[in-house]
Design a protein around this motif. Sequence first.
Motif, PDB file in Angstrom:
ATOM      1  N   MET A  83      55.258  46.096  40.785  1.00 57.42           N
ATOM      2  CA  MET A  83      55.102  45.446  39.484  1.00 57.42           C
ATOM      3  C   MET A  83      54.995  46.503  38.399  1.00 57.42           C
ATOM      4  N   ASP A  84      55.304  46.105  37.170  1.00 54.15           N
ATOM      5  CA  ASP A  84      55.018  46.942  36.018  1.00 54.15           C
ATOM      6  C   ASP A  84      53.506  47.172  35.998  1.00 54.15           C
ATOM      7  N   SER A  85      53.087  48.403  35.805  1.00 57.16           N
ATOM      8  CA  SER A  85      51.661  48.709  35.892  1.00 57.16           C
ATOM      9  C   SER A  85      50.838  47.980  34.836  1.00 57.16           C
ATOM     10  N   MET A  86      51.438  47.690  33.684  1.00 58.94           N
ATOM     11  CA  MET A  86      50.690  46.960  32.652  1.00 58.94           C
ATOM     12  C   MET A  86      50.474  45.498  33.056  1.00 58.94           C
ATOM     13  N   VAL A  87      51.450  44.907  33.735  1.00 54.53           N
ATOM     14  CA  VAL A  87      51.285  43.547  34.247  1.00 54.53           C
ATOM     15  C   VAL A  87      50.260  43.538  35.381  1.00 54.53           C
ATOM     16  N   SER A  88      50.265  44.595  36.181  1.00 59.58           N
ATOM     17  CA  SER A  88      49.271  44.706  37.253  1.00 59.58           C
ATOM     18  C   SER A  88      47.855  44.737  36.701  1.00 59.58           C
ATOM     19  N   HIS A  89      47.704  45.351  35.538  1.00 54.94           N
ATOM     20  CA  HIS A  89      46.362  45.581  34.995  1.00 54.94           C
ATOM     21  C   HIS A  89      45.848  44.494  34.072  1.00 54.94           C
ATOM     22  N   TYR A  90      46.769  43.805  33.358  1.00 55.07           N
ATOM     23  CA  TYR A  90      46.322  42.932  32.282  1.00 55.07           C
ATOM     24  C   TYR A  90      46.897  41.528  32.402  1.00 55.07           C
ATOM     25  N   THR A  91      46.076  40.540  32.031  1.00 55.77           N
ATOM     26  CA  THR A  91      46.543  39.161  31.946  1.00 55.77           C
ATOM     27  C   THR A  91      47.360  39.006  30.666  1.00 55.77           C
ATOM     28  N   VAL A  92      47.957  37.827  30.497  1.00 53.77           N
ATOM     29  CA  VAL A  92      48.728  37.563  29.288  1.00 53.77           C
ATOM     30  C   VAL A  92      47.835  37.613  28.052  1.00 53.77           C
ATOM     31  N   ASN A  93      46.535  37.395  28.230  1.00 54.80           N
ATOM     32  CA  ASN A  93      45.582  37.509  27.123  1.00 54.80           C
ATOM     33  C   ASN A  93      45.085  38.933  26.934  1.00 54.80           C
ATOM     34  N   GLN A  94      45.711  39.861  27.665  1.00 55.92           N
ATOM     35  CA  GLN A  94      45.423  41.290  27.577  1.00 55.92           C
ATOM     36  C   GLN A  94      43.993  41.622  28.011  1.00 55.92           C
ATOM     37  N   ARG A  95      43.492  40.823  28.926  1.00 55.65           N
ATOM     38  CA  ARG A  95      42.205  41.131  29.544  1.00 55.65           C
ATOM     39  C   ARG A  95      42.460  41.850  30.867  1.00 55.65           C
ATOM     40  N   LYS A  96      41.573  42.764  31.209  1.00 57.18           N
ATOM     41  CA  LYS A  96      41.706  43.503  32.462  1.00 57.18           C
ATOM     42  C   LYS A  96      41.593  42.563  33.658  1.00 57.18           C
ATOM     43  N   ARG A  97      42.522  42.692  34.593  1.00 57.10           N
ATOM     44  CA  ARG A  97      42.432  41.903  35.821  1.00 57.10           C
ATOM     45  C   ARG A  97      41.294  42.432  36.691  1.00 57.10           C
ATOM     46  N   ARG A  98      40.695  41.521  37.425  1.00 57.92           N
ATOM     47  CA  ARG A  98      39.560  41.911  38.264  1.00 57.92           C
ATOM     48  C   ARG A  98      39.988  42.492  39.603  1.00 57.92           C
ATOM     49  N   ASP A  99      41.207  42.199  40.012  1.00 54.62           N
ATOM     50  CA  ASP A  99      41.655  42.703  41.302  1.00 54.62           C
ATOM     51  C   ASP A  99      43.123  43.100  41.238  1.00 54.62           C
ATOM     52  N   ASP A 100      43.577  43.737  42.295  1.00 53.88           N
ATOM     53  CA  ASP A 100      44.946  44.236  42.389  1.00 53.88           C
ATOM     54  C   ASP A 100      45.405  44.045  43.828  1.00 53.88           C
ATOM     55  N   ALA A 101      46.308  43.103  44.032  1.00 52.78           N
ATOM     56  CA  ALA A 101      46.749  42.763  45.393  1.00 52.78           C
ATOM     57  C   ALA A 101      47.459  43.918  46.089  1.00 52.78           C
ATOM     58  N   TYR A 102      47.917  44.896  45.324  1.00 54.40           N
ATOM     59  CA  TYR A 102      48.672  46.008  45.902  1.00 54.40           C
ATOM     60  C   TYR A 102      47.799  47.231  46.183  1.00 54.40           C
ATOM     61  N   SER A 103      46.482  47.054  46.108  1.00 55.80           N
ATOM     62  CA  SER A 103      45.552  48.147  46.355  1.00 55.80           C
ATOM     63  C   SER A 103      44.641  47.811  47.529  1.00 55.80           C
ATOM     64  N   PRO A 104      44.116  48.823  48.215  1.00 58.75           N
ATOM     65  CA  PRO A 104      43.223  48.569  49.355  1.00 58.75           C
ATOM     66  C   PRO A 104      42.036  47.705  48.956  1.00 58.75           C
ATOM     67  N   GLY A 105      41.799  46.662  49.732  1.00 52.70           N
ATOM     68  CA  GLY A 105      40.690  45.766  49.454  1.00 52.70           C
ATOM     69  C   GLY A 105      40.844  44.971  48.174  1.00 52.70           C
ATOM     70  N   GLY A 106      42.024  45.014  47.568  1.00 50.57           N
ATOM     71  CA  GLY A 106      42.253  44.310  46.308  1.00 50.57           C
ATOM     72  C   GLY A 106      41.552  44.960  45.128  1.00 50.57           C
ATOM     73  N   GLN A 107      41.129  46.202  45.305  1.00 53.09           N
ATOM     74  CA  GLN A 107      40.352  46.888  44.263  1.00 53.09           C
ATOM     75  C   GLN A 107      41.236  47.236  43.065  1.00 53.09           C
ATOM     76  N   SER A 108      40.771  46.941  41.862  1.00 52.17           N
ATOM     77  CA  SER A 108      41.515  47.290  40.657  1.00 52.17           C
ATOM     78  C   SER A 108      41.199  48.724  40.234  1.00 52.17           C
ATOM     79  N   GLY A 109      42.008  49.259  39.339  1.00 50.02           N
ATOM     80  CA  GLY A 109      41.761  50.593  38.798  1.00 50.02           C
ATOM     81  C   GLY A 109      42.260  51.739  39.645  1.00 50.02           C
TER      82      GLY A 109
END
Length: 600
Positions: A85-111
């Motif tokens: 995914m585009d890294s900005m889409v991975s990080h932010y919702t359409v409301n430009q809030r930080k996502r709490r998780d990341d399905a493409y990272s170990p344990g779903g950890q964001s950041g």
Amino acid sequence: MNRDQFMVINRKDMEAREWQQLDFIIVTGDAYIDHPSFGTAIIARVLEDAGFKVGIIAQPDWRSIEDFKKLGKPGLGFLVTAGNMDSMVSHYTVNQRKRRDDAYSPGGQSGRRPDRATIVYCNRLKEAYKDVPIIIGGIEASLRRFAHYDYWDDEVRRSILFDSRADLLVYGMGERQIVEIAENLDSGLDIEYIRHIPGTCYIIGDKDNLYGGIELNSYEEVAADKRKYAKSFKIQSDEQDPIRGNILIQRHKDRYLVQNPPAKPLDREMMDLVYSLPYQRDYHPAYESAGGVPAIREVKFSITSSRGCYGGCSFCALNFHQGQMVVGRSKSSIVAEAKKIIADDDFKGYIHDVGGPTANFRNPACEKQLHKGVCKDKECLFPEPCGNLKVDHSEYLDILRTLRNLEGVKKVFIRSGLRFDYIMADNDDTFFEELCKHHVSGLLKVAPEHISPEVLELMGKPDSQVFDKFREKFYRINDKIDKEQYLVPYLISSHPGSTLKSAIELAEYLRDIGHQPEQVQDFYPTPGTSSTTMYHTGYDPKTMEQVYVPKSRKEKKMQRALLQYRYSRNYNLVYEALQKAGREDLIGNHDKALIKDKYA
């Protein structure tokens, strides 16, 4: 899981193979999942099959250069991708809030990756190794190859090639390009002379030695003039064809971005080869202690059966990435992959999906595409199916029948996109009937997106009557086979062209069919789509007519709330929207009311 069967990820792996140096190192923003649903795995395996030594640095710590040096200096080059995914889409919702998780990272950890990962990784690599070629690819690089509107900055950014300082950009599905680049580098050709490969972009200081091509408005011009931006996007879109596409040139200050025409899609034999490579079909064992990588769950027991899409949806970037020419894998290749799935200890008898961008597209839309390319000013399905369109589900149906009769298979589902207008264009109902009987898990998800004629036209979607007829037939077939199954329509709120009136029209439709959507997708302006161009410029690039764009946060909230008007949390927004639109007739205690009047 046997670690030795995965790609190299550390020095210990290199020593086990007695390798002193790698040819290529892939740097990726995703955790390493060795499955053909992930671009990093495909590119790594394709290069390995071509005889190159490949390693992967997954989710390096970008705050220093140390992680980027852990596999040493590659002999031929670094390959950089932000991930699936585009890294900005991975990080932010359409409301430009930080996502709490990341399905493409170990344990779903964001950041675990930076914003604008491709740019950050490349600049770190330039610090670590100044003289090693860097080639960028993946969805982030592919869709940002020209000057492009960036939703998060709310401005037009330069081509990602300039900001990343990479030597070459591979766009689209990159198997053909990456092997040819690798062979050129291996033969001793300097990266600055690799400018001839379709499906790549590069930067030059002057264009005197370029022959032919179309020069777009410059970065400076499209950043300053929205009409020029829209016109430039239209040309870019028109030329994304491997047969009739031209070289495109775009000046950025005193240098030029050059895009070669798209690479030809893989033929069936090459597709089969790509999907036959020795993927371990799981995340790397190094992630086990973190609980694995969530992204594997949806795809581990799924099969990609085709690539490309001629659906032409305005909000979809497939035209800019996979392209409009559809290529399907052979039945034998798909069955062979199914048998690998069946042999997995975790397999419970359910193949979760057999599809692609559009599951029921298996072949090019018509014979003409194979020789003359995709039509420049005509869509295959919009506003109605073209007379030359080949509508045939028989090959796909044959594959599904074979899969569901394999020993060990209880059920084969279809969860990726089905074009309901293509199904309705088929005079033979056999596929539709067997779909309902064998391949629906109680809920069938399809994407009418909206019902307002004005919005559907801008979306490139069929008239709402087509969905109505599909819906009626779906329930008629289920009555016939005595099954209780339901349609789940995907809907987009606040798409360019959608007014409060349009949203209310859709809300009334949902009321009339008795459907309350649990999820609604706000339109998300991502690079590489016609809809994003409309959002930024206020013009439809196809017609250059002005388009209404809902941009205020308040109106977007109201449009979304209208589609979920039954939820008590949305009452005040729906009430305000109906008042603002002069539709107080929909407030009250009668059958047609969307909400009751608690203020009366």
